[in-house]
Enzyme design. Structure first.
Site, PDB file in Angstrom:
ATOM      1  N   ASP A 122      37.223  34.846  32.552  1.00 59.78           N
ATOM      2  CA  ASP A 122      35.986  34.128  32.254  1.00 59.78           C
ATOM      3  C   ASP A 122      35.256  34.886  31.164  1.00 59.78           C
ATOM      4  OD1 ASP A 122      36.523  32.290  34.162  1.00 59.78           O
ATOM      5  OD2 ASP A 122      35.068  33.006  35.601  1.00 59.78           O
ATOM      6  N   HIS A 334      36.958  40.037  35.854  1.00 56.37           N
ATOM      7  CA  HIS A 334      36.102  40.055  34.665  1.00 56.37           C
ATOM      8  C   HIS A 334      36.465  41.151  33.678  1.00 56.37           C
ATOM      9  CE1 HIS A 334      33.979  38.185  38.037  1.00 56.37           C
ATOM     10  NE2 HIS A 334      33.312  37.466  37.154  1.00 56.37           N
TER      11      HIS A 334
END
Length: 433
Positions: A122, A334
């Site tokens: 992301d 992440h």
């Protein structure tokens, strides 16, 4: 004018520890700098970065005609995506992923084949706003995330002052800081490239136009590019019209940068219900989330409430589950902070590369979708069904030999922060902050 220079990691760690933020606090944009006064977007320009676009804009009005809102379910917008205390007040047919753990038939939360990790990152946004006030010469008010996270906490202010190398006592000013793609994202891309590994990258629109070179590099490397909204809001908190604006402006920013229109999107925080899904589907997008409970917790490393060791241990525990799963998985991971990239390239990925029979693929690959863009394949190459982007079939400490037991139906996805990136056994990773 106020100039504030911060040591990113040190300050983020202090803020996270002091304020105790979860994913909503860490990745949420600050709203203090978003104007409430509408101004038309000039030709060839874009809305204000990291702010939900105004729906009055003529471009948005044109996009609204693409959706038949009479077919859209009616549910009241949430309050910043936060679940009500009494979950029984949520209509069952709302299918709110955040609060009801509900997956709709069209949601992508796993890869069909066992032993497959949908690799995703992301590209999330993180915004810190420092406000100095003339009335408080030696103090600063810190806005971290939405207004409810604003603080006058003395420890936070002390930390802020420590890293503020200059400021003005004459002007009131708010500076959005550190809202760009992670400087460490290319390091992650280098690692993937060295192993001929592709991933799905969910891109925040504001980051696409702020760091076009990073996006162009990811696309040129053959990664699947997907949509992660314009400003990274909780989508259930928006009006129908705002949902359209968030998605379409991001689509336009990506198209203007790399010339293709993504067909896949991921709701920030996984915050989606049947109202949001309906609008996204009418716009032609496929809703991609991650496997329930497959969160590496890597976003807590900078705040000190998780460690690289604990994140790797969590990943290893998932690998042990693979033999009992009837599908692959997608993991949330992440790459906004250096520590997140470190745990990926030095911890999770080496284990994944060495794990026998673990196949790592972008989402489109694991779904055998050779056309992840409206225009077709773009730079994405669909490999033969038995050839994952990376299939570790030779050596490794972990052997996956599942029975295909249908008692488990989990999937894994890894997401990277907005400006950030992520990993997963189908792991979905996203990385542009």
């Amino acid at each position: 004018m106020v100039k504030i220079i911060l040591t990113f990691t040190a300050l983020s760690m202090a803020l996270s520890m002091v304020m105790g933020h979860g994913v909503h606090g860490l990745e949420k944009r600050a709203t203090a700098t978003c104007s409430t006064v509408y101004k038309p977007v000039a030709a060839g320009a874009y809305p204000a970065l990291d702010c939900t676009p105004f729906v009055q804009d003529p471009q948005v009005q044109t996009w609204l005609k693409l959706v038949d809102f009479t077919k859209t379910p009616v549910y009241p917008p949430s309050k910043d995506g936060v679940c009500p205390t009494d979950l029984t007040t949520i209509p069952k047919d709302q299918c709110w992923w955040t609060c009801q753990k509900c997956e709709a038939p069209g949601d992508i939360t796993s890869c069909p084949k066992t032993g497959t990790w949908g690799l995703t990152y992301d590209e999330i946004l993180w915004t810190l706003v420092i406000c100095t006030h003339a009335s408080r010469k030696n103090s600063a008010r810190v806005h971290f995330g939405p207004p409810k996270f604003a603080t006058n906490n003395p420890q936070v202010l002390s930390t802020t002052k420590q890293y503020a190398l200059s400021h003005s006592s004459l002007l009131d000013a708010c500076l959005p800081c550190l809202d760009g793609p992670s400087p460490d994202s290319p390091r992650l891309y280098d690692n993937l490239l060295a192993h001929k590994q592709k991933a799905t990258l969910f891109i925040v629109g504001s980051r696409a136009i702020s760091f076009p070179a990073t996006l162009k590099r990811a696309y040129a490397d053959g990664h699947q590019i997907a949509i992660h909204t314009w400003s990274h809001p909780s989508m259930t908190s928006l009006t129908n019209q705002q949902i359209v604006a968030e998605l379409k402006w991001t689509e336009k920013a990506i198209f203007d940068t790399i010339g293709v229109t993504p067909l896949y999107w991921r709701p920030p925080y996984g915050d989606v219900d049947n109202r949001v899904r309906n609008i996204a589907t009418q716009l032609g997008y496929k809703t991609s989330i991650w496997t329930q409970d497959f969160d590496t917790d890597d976003w807590n490393i900078p705040g000190g409430t998780a460690t690289a060791q604990s994140v790797v241990a969590t990943f290893q525990s998932w690998l042990a589950k693979i033999p009992t799963m009837s599908t692959g998985f997608i993991v949330l991971e992440h790459d906004l902070f250096p520590q997140e990239v470190d745990v990926s390239v030095n911890g999770i990925l080496p284990i994944a590369y060495a794990t026998k029979n673990l196949v790592m693929q972008p989402i489109a690959q694991c779904l055998s979708d050779g056309k992840p863009y409206k225009e077709g394949a773009g730079t994405f190459q669909l490999l033969p069904s038995n050839n994952g982007t990376t299939s570790n079939s030779t050596t490794g400490p972990t052997v996956i030999s599942g029975s295909g037991d249908k008692s488990s139906n989990a999937a894994v996805s890894i997401s990277v922060s907005s400006g950030a990136s992520v990993l997963m056994a189908v792991a979905v990773m996203t990385a542009l902050c």
